[in-house]
Enzyme design. Structure first.
Site, short mmCIF file in Angstrom:
data_model
loop_
_atom_site.label_atom_id
_atom_site.label_comp_id
_atom_site.label_asym_id
_atom_site.label_seq_id
_atom_site.Cartn_x
_atom_site.Cartn_y
_atom_site.Cartn_z
CE LYS A 175 -3.59 2.33 2.74
NZ LYS A 175 -4.64 2.12 4.15
CG ASP A 180 -14.28 1.39 6.66
OD1 ASP A 180 -15.68 1.82 6.18
OD2 ASP A 180 -13.34 1.77 5.88
#
Length: 168
Positions: free
Chosen positions: A14, A105
């Site tokens: 990432k 989330d």
């Protein structure tokens, strides 16, 4: 996707541009949370590489992608597979909550599948440490998966928000 030079193992990379980070404290919190977590159904963070313009998070690679992409491409899952995935994510949430962390989330895009189709919860950017019986107040996550109290701007219990998201 990257390949670890020494082991040949596939890893996820990432890339975060430093110029796009609102605050280093949020990224540091995400990294610290993920470094301390070791559970079979959470993606494992292997390392962090910081360069002048970017930060790279090196983590476990889940070759079968996320749940939402699999649903779109393959249609509804069979009940036994859905139960397995649900139980695995519930196990990961139990582990997080025992460690006083609310994910905040939970959504199909944050549930990845391994080569063996085991579930891995990922993306701890909105996660938060909490104290026993502490109510949280920050609206976060995706509105489509948000609980009524969060949508109404009320204080909420982080663990209950996670369970709501899992149910949705």
């Amino acid at each position: 996707l990257g390949i670890h030079e020494e082991t040949g193992q596939k890893v996820a990379i990432k890339q975060i541009k430093k110029s796009e980070i609102n605050t280093n404290a949020l990224l540091a919190k995400e990294i610290n949370i993920q470094k301390m977590l070791f559970h079979p159904y959470l993606t494992q963070l292997y390392g962090v590489i910081e360069k002048s313009e970017n930060i790279f998070l090196i983590s476990e690679y889940c070759s079968k992608g996320d749940i939402i992409t699999n649903l779109i491409e393959k249609g509804n899952f069979k009940e036994d597979f859905s139960c397995k995935i649900f139980q695995q994510i519930l196990s990961s949430l139990e582990y997080l909550h025992k460690n006083k962390i609310a994910h905040r989330d939970i959504k199909p895009e944050n549930i990845l599948l391994t080569e063996n189709y085991d579930a891995k919860l990922t993306d701890f950017g909105l996660s938060k440490y909490y104290k026993e019986n502490e109510l949280l107040s920050t609206f976060c996550g995706s509105p489509i998966y948000a609980s009524p109290e969060m949508l109404e701007g009320k204080k909420y219990n982080g663990t209950k928000i996670d369970i709501w998201g899992l149910g949705i």
